[in-house]
Each structure stands twice: as structure tokens, then as C-alpha cells.
Design a protein around this motif. Structure first.
Motif, PDB file in Angstrom:
ATOM      1  N   SER A 314     -22.189  13.108  -0.528  1.00  0.00           N
ATOM      2  CA  SER A 314     -22.421  13.088   0.912  1.00  0.00           C
ATOM      3  C   SER A 314     -21.877  14.349   1.580  1.00  0.00           C
ATOM      4  N   ASN A 315     -22.700  14.942   2.460  1.00  0.00           N
ATOM      5  CA  ASN A 315     -22.257  16.114   3.220  1.00  0.00           C
ATOM      6  C   ASN A 315     -22.088  15.760   4.698  1.00  0.00           C
ATOM      7  N   ARG A 316     -21.786  14.497   4.945  1.00  0.00           N
ATOM      8  CA  ARG A 316     -21.542  14.043   6.314  1.00  0.00           C
ATOM      9  C   ARG A 316     -20.351  14.791   6.896  1.00  0.00           C
ATOM     10  N   SER A 317     -20.441  15.135   8.160  1.00  0.00           N
ATOM     11  CA  SER A 317     -19.284  15.680   8.865  1.00  0.00           C
ATOM     12  C   SER A 317     -18.558  14.528   9.572  1.00  0.00           C
ATOM     13  N   TYR A 318     -17.302  14.763   9.926  1.00  0.00           N
ATOM     14  CA  TYR A 318     -16.476  13.710  10.505  1.00  0.00           C
ATOM     15  C   TYR A 318     -15.923  14.197  11.842  1.00  0.00           C
ATOM     16  N   LYS A 319     -16.806  14.235  12.808  1.00  0.00           N
ATOM     17  CA  LYS A 319     -16.420  14.753  14.124  1.00  0.00           C
ATOM     18  C   LYS A 319     -15.382  13.863  14.805  1.00  0.00           C
ATOM     19  N   GLU A 320     -15.327  12.592  14.411  1.00  0.00           N
ATOM     20  CA  GLU A 320     -14.333  11.683  14.980  1.00  0.00           C
ATOM     21  C   GLU A 320     -12.914  12.164  14.725  1.00  0.00           C
ATOM     22  N   ILE A 321     -12.721  12.900  13.627  1.00  0.00           N
ATOM     23  CA  ILE A 321     -11.386  13.403  13.293  1.00  0.00           C
ATOM     24  C   ILE A 321     -11.388  14.933  13.311  1.00  0.00           C
ATOM     25  N   GLU A 322     -12.359  15.494  14.007  1.00  0.00           N
ATOM     26  CA  GLU A 322     -12.457  16.938  14.222  1.00  0.00           C
ATOM     27  C   GLU A 322     -12.633  17.714  12.930  1.00  0.00           C
ATOM     28  N   VAL A 323     -13.415  17.123  12.011  1.00  0.00           N
ATOM     29  CA  VAL A 323     -13.836  17.834  10.808  1.00  0.00           C
ATOM     30  C   VAL A 323     -15.337  18.055  10.940  1.00  0.00           C
ATOM     31  N   ASN A 324     -15.722  19.250  11.301  1.00  0.00           N
ATOM     32  CA  ASN A 324     -17.122  19.539  11.621  1.00  0.00           C
ATOM     33  C   ASN A 324     -17.923  20.023  10.421  1.00  0.00           C
ATOM     34  N   ASP A 325     -17.250  20.470   9.371  1.00  0.00           N
ATOM     35  CA  ASP A 325     -17.962  20.905   8.167  1.00  0.00           C
ATOM     36  C   ASP A 325     -18.322  19.689   7.313  1.00  0.00           C
ATOM     37  N   GLY A 326     -19.346  19.830   6.491  1.00  0.00           N
ATOM     38  CA  GLY A 326     -19.790  18.742   5.644  1.00  0.00           C
ATOM     39  C   GLY A 326     -18.786  18.407   4.547  1.00  0.00           C
ATOM     40  N   HIS A 327     -18.692  17.137   4.216  1.00  0.00           N
ATOM     41  CA  HIS A 327     -17.733  16.656   3.222  1.00  0.00           C
ATOM     42  C   HIS A 327     -17.953  17.320   1.865  1.00  0.00           C
ATOM     43  N   HIS A 328     -19.197  17.331   1.384  1.00  0.00           N
ATOM     44  CA  HIS A 328     -19.482  17.917   0.076  1.00  0.00           C
ATOM     45  C   HIS A 328     -19.150  19.398   0.061  1.00  0.00           C
ATOM     46  N   GLU A 329     -19.520  20.074   1.128  1.00  0.00           N
ATOM     47  CA  GLU A 329     -19.222  21.504   1.223  1.00  0.00           C
ATOM     48  C   GLU A 329     -17.720  21.746   1.153  1.00  0.00           C
ATOM     49  N   LEU A 330     -16.946  20.947   1.840  1.00  0.00           N
ATOM     50  CA  LEU A 330     -15.498  21.102   1.826  1.00  0.00           C
ATOM     51  C   LEU A 330     -14.901  20.810   0.454  1.00  0.00           C
ATOM     52  N   SER A 331     -15.516  19.867  -0.260  1.00  0.00           N
ATOM     53  CA  SER A 331     -14.971  19.492  -1.567  1.00  0.00           C
ATOM     54  C   SER A 331     -15.036  20.647  -2.561  1.00  0.00           C
ATOM     55  N   HIS A 332     -15.971  21.568  -2.360  1.00  0.00           N
ATOM     56  CA  HIS A 332     -16.022  22.787  -3.180  1.00  0.00           C
ATOM     57  C   HIS A 332     -15.146  23.840  -2.495  1.00  0.00           C
ATOM     58  N   GLY A 382     -15.046   8.313  -8.582  1.00  0.00           N
ATOM     59  CA  GLY A 382     -15.373   8.676  -9.960  1.00  0.00           C
ATOM     60  C   GLY A 382     -15.190  10.152 -10.233  1.00  0.00           C
ATOM     61  N   ILE A 383     -14.713  10.887  -9.227  1.00  0.00           N
ATOM     62  CA  ILE A 383     -14.357  12.301  -9.357  1.00  0.00           C
ATOM     63  C   ILE A 383     -12.906  12.443  -8.925  1.00  0.00           C
ATOM     64  N   SER A 384     -12.171  13.278  -9.617  1.00  0.00           N
ATOM     65  CA  SER A 384     -10.798  13.540  -9.224  1.00  0.00           C
ATOM     66  C   SER A 384     -10.772  14.687  -8.210  1.00  0.00           C
ATOM     67  N   ASP A 385     -10.741  15.921  -8.664  1.00  0.00           N
ATOM     68  CA  ASP A 385     -10.792  17.086  -7.773  1.00  0.00           C
ATOM     69  C   ASP A 385     -12.248  17.489  -7.573  1.00  0.00           C
ATOM     70  N   GLY A 386     -12.721  17.456  -6.329  1.00  0.00           N
ATOM     71  CA  GLY A 386     -14.117  17.760  -6.053  1.00  0.00           C
ATOM     72  C   GLY A 386     -14.531  19.163  -6.419  1.00  0.00           C
ATOM     73  N   ASP A 387     -13.602  20.090  -6.429  1.00  0.00           N
ATOM     74  CA  ASP A 387     -13.927  21.472  -6.787  1.00  0.00           C
ATOM     75  C   ASP A 387     -14.132  21.628  -8.289  1.00  0.00           C
ATOM     76  N   ARG A 388     -13.372  20.878  -9.074  1.00  0.00           N
ATOM     77  CA  ARG A 388     -13.475  20.955 -10.536  1.00  0.00           C
ATOM     78  C   ARG A 388     -14.521  19.991 -11.089  1.00  0.00           C
ATOM     79  N   HIS A 389     -14.891  18.972 -10.322  1.00  0.00           N
ATOM     80  CA  HIS A 389     -15.819  17.941 -10.791  1.00  0.00           C
ATOM     81  C   HIS A 389     -15.307  17.248 -12.048  1.00  0.00           C
ATOM     82  N   ASN A 390     -14.000  17.065 -12.141  1.00  0.00           N
ATOM     83  CA  ASN A 390     -13.469  16.401 -13.331  1.00  0.00           C
ATOM     84  C   ASN A 390     -13.439  14.892 -13.129  1.00  0.00           C
TER      85      ASN A 390
END
Length: 449
Positions: A314-332, A382-390
Motif C-alpha cells: 500500500s502506498n496510502r498517505s497518512y495525512k491524519e498524522i501529517e505523513v504526506n508521502d506514500g507508505h510504500h515509498e517511505l518503506s524504501h 510478513g516483512i521485517s525491514d521494508g527496505d531490505r524486504h526480508n
């Protein structure tokens, strides 16, 4: 004169069936598993999935055992410290590539409850394993009105290419009845409410809904006479439980109607017609779904359910908590401090929603304790660190007392590589399901009791 009630007693009215919470006047029931008898409070099983992994430095405690210091993320559920175990070292081998290349997000969801490695395809020839919730429901699910419930905050897809050649069926469903049969999840709290409190048939439910809309009535108005008759024969403690339960049902009904800013009648009843869509704010949407889960467990409408906060990747943004970038994008994050900060904020937002459910379950008395005492609920990814995809050393919580079977309040560190399915095998056995293996399990997980 006090009465003795069956656990399956319901309040009935026109196209309406309102199940009751556990009352002292009820006899224990019996699971269909031949050798397993319940206590007066049955055990409930649940699985909650969050996407894109975690910011692990803010998740994993440094210390083991009961004296561990809660990390910044886990501090969001500090009030429930004695009701949870943090499990480290568990691994989801089925989510690994095994020669199939990209697609870790889709695989992480498809394998999360199955332990299987899904066939890489974006066509009709999908193939996965049977998920632990469905494997358990096949054995013990017919003890309740619904053998299982599949819920989430986003809709399920059954076709399309969602992740590096993996079908959207993998990315948006974690519950699988068979290798080719994903179980679509319900994301509309009103639809869940109608399922829990509808009639025996869809025709009856539609008729009652039409009457409520026509006369602007609450669902409880149709069972009022039945409720009064029952109330008169209950002991004082059960009368109080019934009154509190019915109040909570009406309160949730009002909030569902109010999600789209509907008005109320002078009597405080939702001013139908019912709204379309779901609440616009994710926090309100989530809380209503958690209310539905608490009601489903409280009324013993089901003992088995799964919940996906969002679909995989999911690349949803979370404007409710002032996170405007997408979740998936941030995970990398590529070790970017700003991106990791955003990921940690999203992790805490999700955990806050889970904390809401834990608090609800702890506020509901049942037997000698609370409803949470009779649950075992897995929360994680089912993923630990989103950047490593482990897919090893996963972020996993186990909440609830499991009817006295779980010794909570600890950080338990297992050898890295221990199959997550070992936990599922243990849970199946506690539910009374006959199983000596599940997925890639090697043995029931130890050190939980």
C-alpha cells in the motif's frame, strides 16, 4: 424466577437476530472436536496484518523476558504490557523469492497465514496454501454462527497484476479456504453490522432494513419485546451485562450512521437512509471495524477472524498524522532518517488502532476475567525491514491470555529462522483443532505457556 440459557440464545424480531454476550445464566457449550470441551468462555483466534514491514529499531526490545524495556513504538500499547508477548526471530520462508524474483509484498501477504509459497502468476492460475484461520474453521468453526470473518480497511481484488507479476488476489487476500480460493474481506462496517444482526436469510434482512429506513428505527426496536421478556428473568448481574451490551450496540449503530454526518431523530435514533461508502477518516473507519470485531467476539458470533489494515505494498498517505508521502515509498527508505521517521509514525498509527481493540476487549467482562483473557490475537507483518524486504525476524505480537494458556508480559526471542507456522500450529491445537503440522512448521511453538 431465574432461567438457564443456551449459549446460542438470541433476541429475535422482524428480520433481526441479535446474539447475546456471555451471561452467567448460560451453560458451557461443547466444541464439535470430539475430545475437546470448552470452559464457560471459549477461546477466540485473530490475525491482524500491517503492510510494508516495520521500522525495526523502534520495534524490537533489546532485553528478553519480562523485564524488557518497551521501545518507542511498543510504548503505544504500554497499558497492555501484561496482556501481550513480543515474539522475535519468527520467519516466513514462503514469502521469500525461491527463484521467483520480485514480488515480496504480494508474497508476504499470501504466505502470512498459509506459510506457503504462492505460484507466481497474474492470471487465473493462482495457487496458494490453506490459511490457518480457514484450516481451524473447517474443524471447529461450525460451533458459531459464522465459521470465520475476513475483514479489512480496503477491498479485495481477485485479478490483475499488483506486484512484479503476482496477481492482486495474492496482494489483497490473506485468508485462503483452498489453494485457488482466496476469501474476500469486508471493509464496510455497516455491512458487517448487518451480517452480525441480520435475519436468518438475506430476504429477511432486506425487509427489516427497509422497515428501519421507512420508520427511522433502530435495529434494537425490533427485538425490544424479546429483550424485555428475557430481562425480567435474568439475575441482577446479567441484567446489568445485558443493558450495557444493548447500549453499546445502539451506540455503534449511531456512530455508523453518523460516519457520513447523518442527522438523528429526537429519540436519538439514526436518521436513515443508510449512507453509502465508509468513513472518510481512516482512524474512524478503523475504530468502527474494531467495534465490529469486539461485538463478533463478545456475542460468540465467530471465534476466528482475520483483518488487513491495508493491502500489500500500500502506498496510502497518512495525512491524519501529517505523513504526506506514500507508505510504500517511505518503506524504501535507503537509510534516509526522514523516511524512517515517517515509517515509524505510520507503524504507531496502526498500533494505536490495535490498542483501541485491546482496550475494548479488556473492558468486556467474561467469566472470571475479560474477553481479552479468552483471546489469542496475532499482530504483525510478513516483512521485517521494508527496505531490505526480508522475511526473517518478523515483527510479531501475541495478545490475550488464551483462556489461561498464555503467560504474557514478555519479550520472547526465538532462534532466527524459527517458522512462524510453529506459532500457528500451537494456536490451532489450543482451539481444539486436530493438527500435528501446518505449513512449514517443525513443532508447536514453545515457551508460550
Amino acid at each position: 424466577m431465574a432461567i438457564t440459557l443456551s449459549r446460542r440464545t438470541v433476541l429475535r424480531g422482524l428480520g433481526t437476530s441479535v446474539a447475546l454476550p456471555m451471561l452467567d445464566a448460560m451453560h458451557p457449550t461443547r466444541l464439535l472436536a470430539a475430545s475437546h470441551r470448552e470452559t464457560s468462555s471459549p477461546i477466540r483466534m485473530g490475525f491482524f496484518y500491517v503492510p510494508n514491514g516495520m521500522h525495526m529499531p523502534d520495534w524490537t526490545p533489546k532485553e528478553d523476558g519480562a523485564s524488557y524495556a518497551m521501545t518507542e513504538t511498543l510504548a503505544r500499547i504500554a497499558d497492555h504490557r501484561n496482556d501481550i508477548n513480543v515474539l522475535s526471530g519468527l520467519t516466513l520462508d514462503g514469502a521469500r523469492a525461491h527463484g521467483d524474483g520480485g514480488g515480496d509484498h504480494a508474497r508476504s501477504v499470501a504466505a502470512f497465514l498459509t506459510g506457503a509459497h504462492p505460484r507466481k502468476t497474474n492470471g487465473a492460475d493462482i495457487e496458494n496454501g490453506v490459511s490457518v484461520d480457514q484450516a481451524t474453521a473447517m474443524q471447529v468453526g461450525d460451533a458459531t454462527r459464522f465459521s470465520s470473518l475476513e475483514l479489512g480497511l480496503e477491498t479485495s481484488s481477485q485479478a490483475g497484476n499488483c506486484d512484479s507479476g503476482y496477481s492482486c488476489a495474492y496482494a489483497s487476500n490473506m485468508s485462503w479456504r483452498g489453494p485457488t480460493n482466496p476469501m474476500a474481506k469486508e471493509h464496510d462496517p455497516r455491512a458487517v453490522f448487518d451480517r452480525l444482526f441480520g435475519g436468518q436469510t438475506e430476504k429477511e434482512t432486506r425487509r427489516a432494513r427497509s422497515e428501519r429506513e421507512k420508520h427511522r428505527k433502530s435495529i434494537l426496536d425490533f427485538v425490544e419485546a424479546d429483550a424485555k421478556r428475557l430481562h425480567a428473568h435474568l439475575p441482577i448481574v446479567d441484567r446489568r451485562k445485558l443493558d450495557e451490551y444493548l447500549y453499546s450496540v445502539r451506540d455503534i449503530e449511531k456512530r455508523i450512521a453518523g460516519a457520513e454526518k447523518l442527522g438523528m431523530t429526537e429519540e436519538g435514533v439514526p436518521d436513515f437512509p443508510r449512507p453509502l461508502g465508509v468513513p472518510r477518516e481512516l482512524s474512524k473507519h478503523s475504530e468502527l471495524m474494531m467495534d465490529m470485531i469486539a461485538l463478533a467476539y463478545q456475542t460468540d458470533s465467530t471465534r476466528i477472524l482475520s483483518f488487513m489494515f491495508t493491502n500489500a505494498g500500500s502506498n496510502r498517505s497518512y495525512k491524519e498524522i501529517e505523513v504526506n508521502d506514500g507508505h510504500h515509498e517511505l518503506s524504501h527508505h535507503g537509510k534516509s532518517a526522514d523516511k524512517q521517521h515517517g515509517i515509524a509514525k505510520i507503524n504507531r498509527f496502526h498500533l494505536d488502532r490495535f490498542e483501541y481493540l485491546l482496550r475494548k476487549l479488556k473492558q468486556i467482562p467474561e467469566g472470571e476475567g475479560t474477553l481479552l483473557d479468552h483471546c489469542m490475537i496475532v499482530y504483525g507483518s510478513g516483512i521485517s525491514d521494508g527496505d531490505r524486504h526480508n522475511h526473517d525476524d518478523l515483527p510479531i505480537l501475541l495478545a490475550g491470555g488464551g483462556g489461561g494458556r498464555i503467560r504474557s508480559g514478555r519479550h520472547i526471542r526465538y532462534k532466527n529462522g524459527t517458522p512462524l507456522c510453529n506459532l500457528y500450529l500451537w494456536m490451532m491445537q489450543q482451539m481444539g483443532a486436530s493438527a500435528d503440522k501446518f505449513g512449514d512448521s517443525t513443532a508447536p511453538l514453545d515457551r508460550l505457556g
